[in-house]
Write a protein that holds these residues in place. Structure first.
Motif, PDB file in Angstrom:
ATOM      1  N   SER A 295       0.778  -1.089  -0.243  1.00  0.00           N
ATOM      2  CA  SER A 295      -0.217   0.213   0.151  1.00  0.00           C
ATOM      3  C   SER A 295       0.891   1.275   0.110  1.00  0.00           C
ATOM      4  O   SER A 295       0.534   2.174  -0.573  1.00  0.00           O
ATOM      5  CB  SER A 295      -0.955  -0.064   1.204  1.00  0.00           C
ATOM      6  OG  SER A 295      -1.890  -0.952   1.144  1.00  0.00           O
TER       7      SER A 295
ATOM      8  N   ALA B 151       0.708   4.280  -2.781  1.00  0.00           N
ATOM      9  CA  ALA B 151       0.569   5.763  -2.513  1.00  0.00           C
ATOM     10  C   ALA B 151       1.772   6.407  -3.011  1.00  0.00           C
ATOM     11  O   ALA B 151       1.474   7.693  -3.429  1.00  0.00           O
ATOM     12  CB  ALA B 151       0.543   5.836  -0.976  1.00  0.00           C
TER      13      ALA B 151
ATOM     14  N   CYS C  95       1.742   6.641  -7.067  1.00  0.00           N
ATOM     15  CA  CYS C  95       0.327   7.134  -7.718  1.00  0.00           C
ATOM     16  C   CYS C  95       0.322   8.546  -8.270  1.00  0.00           C
ATOM     17  O   CYS C  95      -0.250   9.101  -9.193  1.00  0.00           O
ATOM     18  CB  CYS C  95      -0.703   7.007  -6.492  1.00  0.00           C
ATOM     19  SG  CYS C  95      -2.320   7.622  -6.929  1.00  0.00           S
TER      20      CYS C  95
ATOM     21  N   TYR D 203      -6.043   4.515  -4.782  1.00  0.00           N
ATOM     22  CA  TYR D 203      -4.814   4.792  -5.704  1.00  0.00           C
ATOM     23  C   TYR D 203      -5.062   4.013  -7.160  1.00  0.00           C
ATOM     24  O   TYR D 203      -4.670   4.950  -8.127  1.00  0.00           O
ATOM     25  CB  TYR D 203      -3.828   4.144  -4.970  1.00  0.00           C
ATOM     26  CG  TYR D 203      -3.258   4.674  -3.433  1.00  0.00           C
ATOM     27  CD1 TYR D 203      -3.295   6.147  -3.479  1.00  0.00           C
ATOM     28  CD2 TYR D 203      -3.054   3.780  -2.704  1.00  0.00           C
ATOM     29  CE1 TYR D 203      -3.056   6.449  -1.986  1.00  0.00           C
ATOM     30  CE2 TYR D 203      -3.059   4.139  -1.205  1.00  0.00           C
ATOM     31  CZ  TYR D 203      -2.923   5.384  -1.015  1.00  0.00           C
ATOM     32  OH  TYR D 203      -2.700   6.061   0.358  1.00  0.00           O
TER      33      TYR D 203
END
Ligand SMILES: Nc1ncnc2c1ncn2[C@@H]1O[C@H](COP(=O)(O)OP(=O)(O)O)[C@@H](O)[C@H]1O
Ligand SMILES: O=C(O)C1=C[C@@H](OP(=O)(O)O)[C@@H](O)[C@H](O)C1
Ligand SMILES: [Mg+2]
Length: 184
Positions: A67, A71, A74, A96
């Motif tokens: 994750s 992030a 993105c 995202y």
């Protein structure tokens, strides 16, 4: 095509072994995009293999790293991003992924099994019943994968180049639909 995409990122999702990493690299070349593979970024940052991360820190820690990487990438544009098969599991990841176009590569379990038969780099399959494991993962994830913008069904004999070409062909119609939805 890259003009049409206006720099929008492409995210490849789907089960392990389906070809996200292989096809993603080709798509990036054809689009003049950068290429990233979330697994590779994690391995480089952690200086450990995916197997070692799962063994030392557990799957939850791996998902957290996944994750965080998502992030971080993105905000950038002009990227094709091959994700790990489990990226769809966390709700926050969809926030995202939705910044880009999401492409689901979908293959039956027997193809995945054949492709991964000699592979020992997928920790979730390092057990005596990889077929059962793949079937249960697919069952758990199918409805999540199906939230993608583009669904590409993979057949045994299609080459990565042919799959990349198919994806490039359907992108314009998806972009058109998205534009008209925004106007409504
Ligand atoms: N279209 C294809 N035809 C035959 N083999 C493929 C194809 N796409 C990928 N492979 C092979 O399948 C294996 C898994 O591919 P990979 O790109 O790592 O999948 P993923 O990233 O989805 O797990 C690799 O050995 C790769 O060379
Ligand atoms: O499906 C999964 O949960 C996983 C898929 C792998 O990536 P690929 O899908 O590229 O094999 C890797 O992220 C990890 O082994 C977990
Ligand atoms: Mg991969």
């Amino acid at each position: 095509m890259s003009n049409l995409l206006k720099g929008v990122n492409l995210y490849l999702i789907g089960m392990m072994g389906v070809g996200k990493t292989t096809v993603g690299r080709l798509l990036a070349q054809q689009l003049g995009y950068g290429f990233l593979d979330t697994d590779n970024v994690i391995v480089k940052a952690a200086r450990k293999s995916i197997n070692e991360i799962f063994a030392d820190e557990g799957e939850a820690a791996f998902r957290q790293l996944e994750s965080e990487i998502l992030a971080q990438v993105c905000p950038y544009t002009k990227l094709t991003i091959a994700t790990g098969g489990g990226i769809v599991l966390r709700r926050e990841n969809w926030g995202y992924l939705r910044h880009g176009l999401i492409v689901w590569l979908d293959a039956p379990v027997d193809i995945l099994l054949r492709r991964l038969a000699e592979d020992d780099t997928r920790p979730l399959l390092q057990n005596s019943h990889p077929e059962d494991k793949l079937r249960s993962l697919l069952e758990q994830r199918q409805s999540l994968y199906s939230q993608a913008d583009i669904h590409i069904t993979i057949t045994e004999t299609q080459t990565p180049e042919e799959i990349a070409t198919r994806i490039l062909k359907v992108i314009p119609s998806v972009l058109k639909n998205q534009d008209s939805q925004q106007q409504n």
